[in-house]
Design an enzyme around this catalytic site. Structure first.
Site, short mmCIF file in Angstrom:
data_model
loop_
_atom_site.label_atom_id
_atom_site.label_comp_id
_atom_site.label_asym_id
_atom_site.label_seq_id
_atom_site.Cartn_x
_atom_site.Cartn_y
_atom_site.Cartn_z
N HIS A 93 2.45 47.55 26.27
CA HIS A 93 3.91 47.53 26.16
C HIS A 93 4.24 47.05 24.75
O HIS A 93 3.52 46.20 24.21
CB HIS A 93 4.56 46.50 27.08
CG HIS A 93 4.37 46.68 28.54
ND1 HIS A 93 3.31 46.17 29.22
CD2 HIS A 93 5.17 47.27 29.47
CE1 HIS A 93 3.42 46.45 30.51
NE2 HIS A 93 4.54 47.12 30.69
N ASP A 135 3.98 43.33 24.40
CA ASP A 135 2.66 42.69 24.49
C ASP A 135 2.05 42.60 23.10
O ASP A 135 1.33 41.67 22.78
CB ASP A 135 1.61 43.52 25.27
CG ASP A 135 2.10 44.08 26.57
OD1 ASP A 135 2.98 43.46 27.17
OD2 ASP A 135 1.58 45.14 26.97
N GLU A 143 -0.29 54.00 40.74
CA GLU A 143 -0.97 52.71 40.86
C GLU A 143 -1.34 52.47 42.32
O GLU A 143 -0.50 52.56 43.22
CB GLU A 143 -0.08 51.58 40.34
CG GLU A 143 -0.84 50.26 40.38
CD GLU A 143 -0.07 49.06 39.87
OE1 GLU A 143 0.41 49.10 38.72
OE2 GLU A 143 0.04 48.09 40.63
N HIS A 171 0.82 49.89 44.08
CA HIS A 171 2.18 50.34 44.38
C HIS A 171 2.18 51.29 45.58
O HIS A 171 3.12 51.30 46.37
CB HIS A 171 2.80 51.03 43.17
CG HIS A 171 2.91 50.14 41.96
ND1 HIS A 171 3.38 50.59 40.75
CD2 HIS A 171 2.62 48.83 41.79
CE1 HIS A 171 3.36 49.58 39.88
NE2 HIS A 171 2.91 48.51 40.49
N ASP A 190 -3.28 53.87 37.57
CA ASP A 190 -3.47 52.43 37.38
C ASP A 190 -4.34 51.98 38.54
O ASP A 190 -3.92 52.02 39.71
CB ASP A 190 -2.12 51.68 37.37
CG ASP A 190 -1.51 51.66 35.97
OD1 ASP A 190 -2.05 52.32 35.07
OD2 ASP A 190 -0.49 50.97 35.78
N ASP A 234 2.65 42.56 44.79
CA ASP A 234 1.89 43.25 43.76
C ASP A 234 0.86 42.28 43.16
O ASP A 234 1.11 41.66 42.14
CB ASP A 234 2.91 43.69 42.70
CG ASP A 234 2.39 44.77 41.80
OD1 ASP A 234 1.35 45.36 42.11
OD2 ASP A 234 3.05 45.02 40.77
N ASP A 252 -2.05 42.93 41.88
CA ASP A 252 -2.74 43.48 40.70
C ASP A 252 -4.18 43.00 40.57
O ASP A 252 -4.58 42.42 39.56
CB ASP A 252 -1.96 43.13 39.42
CG ASP A 252 -0.73 44.02 39.23
OD1 ASP A 252 -0.65 45.08 39.87
OD2 ASP A 252 0.16 43.63 38.45
N ASP A 271 -4.68 47.95 35.37
CA ASP A 271 -3.46 47.14 35.26
C ASP A 271 -3.65 45.93 36.19
O ASP A 271 -2.89 45.71 37.12
CB ASP A 271 -2.25 48.00 35.68
CG ASP A 271 -0.94 47.27 35.49
OD1 ASP A 271 -0.97 46.11 35.04
OD2 ASP A 271 0.11 47.85 35.81
#
Ligand code: XLS
Ligand code: CA
Ligand code: CA
Length: 448
Positions: A109, A112, A276, A279, A304, A315, A317, A347
């Site tokens: 991003h 980031d 993802e 998700h 992802d 989430d 991750d 991710d």
């Protein structure tokens, strides 16, 4: 040039290049299944899997959660003097990590990579200073950018959304930010550009004009695409579906919802989905379902690869580890023709209590091994042909005779009804053989 490449500073000094040592290796810092040069079918493993590291979770996240403070005090942060100084050291650490791990790609991003400034011009200057450094590092290492994106969710101004904000000024500020992020992605030769609608949804319909918000984001994405194409961007645009969190309802809920959205706003030629795993689960689907759906709708793009936890409804991750999940995912991906310009982006974040500097490596190695094993299993499923053959046979009545005519649109509804009248009898009483197929799949899992 970066610290690591001038030999001035190494951020992971105890860790060298990660090597393939095979399934019996007891070395946590070696690949057990991921053997980049190994041929699986006609392609090398590394070309099938196209692994990417996520800049945000790996080099920005610090273990903070709503209940506790930093548990990962990164040296590139603690040694940094200014936000730009931190950004530079962080990037050097990132490229050291990418090369030691042996991945081909990364994703980022805007925020980031470079800190937000006190004006749009300053933010852009920060970003492009860092882009220049990244460009040199990409050249020195051969690491490529899978996709770039803009963080349109952290700054308080986006509390009511970005492209779906009820205030036009916020939408325009988001456009300013996306324009820079697209320019940065083009400059770095990014193969894709992702839109994840973190706050593009609602918390309550009582304060929301749903129709206008959807129209706004549809137009926004179209304008962003037109801008990027004009600037020469040839890559793929992705929408990354997610049903909720941080909003109660996110507009890009799941693959099927995104497919309709793309059609409604004339985006279907340029956009695909970045799916993802986590998700998918939050949307009440499994990863396999979302991948198959995207392939069926012709919008499969990238992945992802991080998972959730079936017990938790948020989430989390996490890095992938289940061979069932990765094998089913790779089965869907191979059937869809592979990743082409997409990739498998982790991710994912290490757990808050994973405080050993080696943990970030071990997490990625485990995820890469899980997908490498998944690829081999899926390849066996396809090569052996029992499961795909079963499916083909199951639909065999649509491949010849009246079934084939129906598929080609050569039968009217009256024709169909007439045939139905003649076909009374035992039609339909046929086993789906689920348990058999599941046990066959298990055999491939163990390599048999
Ligand atoms: C958050 C999303 C996000 C996107 C990129 O849940 O997964 O990280 O991938 O903005
Ligand atoms: Ca996620
Ligand atoms: Ca994601």
């Amino acid at each position: 040039m970066a610290d690591y490449y001038t030999g001035k500073k190494e951020y992971f000094p105890k860790i060298g290049k990660i090597k393939y040592e095979g399934p019996r290796s007891a070395n946590p810092l070696a690949f057990k299944y991921y053997n980049p040069e190994k041929l699986v079918g006609k392609k090398k493993m590394k070309d099938h899997l196209r692994f990417a590291v996520a800049y945000w979770h790996s080099f920005c996240a610090d273990g903070t959660d709503p209940f506790g403070s930093v548990t990962h005090p990164h040296p590139w942060v603690t040694d940094g003097k200014t936000p730009m100084d931190i950004a530079e050291h962080r990037m050097d650490a990132a490229f050291e990590f990418f090369t030691k791990l042996g991945v081909g790609f990364y994703c980022f991003h805007d925020r980031d990579m470079a800190p937000e400034g006190s004006s749009p011009a300053e933010s852009e200057k920060n970003l492009f200073t860092m882009v220049a450094r990244a460009k040199k590092l990409q050249k020195a290492t051969g690491i490529k950018l899978l996709w770039g994106t803009a963080n349109l969710f952290s700054n308080p101004r986006y509390m009511n959304g970005a492209a779906t904000n009820p205030e036009f000024d916020v939408l325009a500020i988001a456009a300013n930010q996306v324009k820079s992020a697209i320019d940065a992605t083009i400059e770095l030769g990014g193969q894709g550009y992702t839109f994840w609608g973190g706050r593009e949804g609602y918390m309550t319909l009582l304060n929301t004009d749903l129709k206008r918000e959807k129209d706004h984001i549809g137009r926004f994405l179209g304008l962003a695409r037109d801008y990027a194409r004009k600037q020469g961007f040839k890559g793929i645009f992705y929408v990354e579906p997610k049903p909720m969190e941080p909003t109660k309802h996110q507009y890009d809920y799941d693959v099927e919802t995104v497919a309709l959205f793309l059609k409604n706003y004339g985006l279907e030629k340029d956009f695909r989905v970045n799916i993802e795993a986590n998700h998918a689960e939050l949307a009440g689907h499994d990863f396999f379902h979302e991948l198959e759906t995207a392939a069926a709708l012709g919008i499969f793009g990238s992945v992802d690869a991080n998972r959730g936890d079936f017990i938790n409804g948020w989430d989390t991750d996490q890095f992938p580890w289940s061979y069932y999940e990765t094998a089913l995912a790779m089965y869907a991906i191979l059937k869809a023709g592979g990743l082409s310009a997409g990739g498998l982006n982790f991710d994912a974040k290490i757990r808050r209590n994973s405080v050993d500097p080696a943990d970030l490596f071990i997490a990625h190695i485990g995820g890469m091994d899980a997908f490498a094993a998944g690829l081999e299993i899926a390849n066996r499923v396809i090569k052996d042909g029992v499961i795909p053959g079963f499916v083909k046979k199951r639909y065999g009545s649509f491949s010849t005779g009246s079934g084939a005519k129906f598929e080609k649109g050569q039968l009217s509804f009256t024709d169909l009804a007439k045939l139905g009248g003649e076909k009374y009898g035992k039609a339909g009483i046929t086993s789906g053989r689920q348990e058999y197929l599941e046990s066959v799949f298990n055999q491939y899992l163990l390599g048999l």
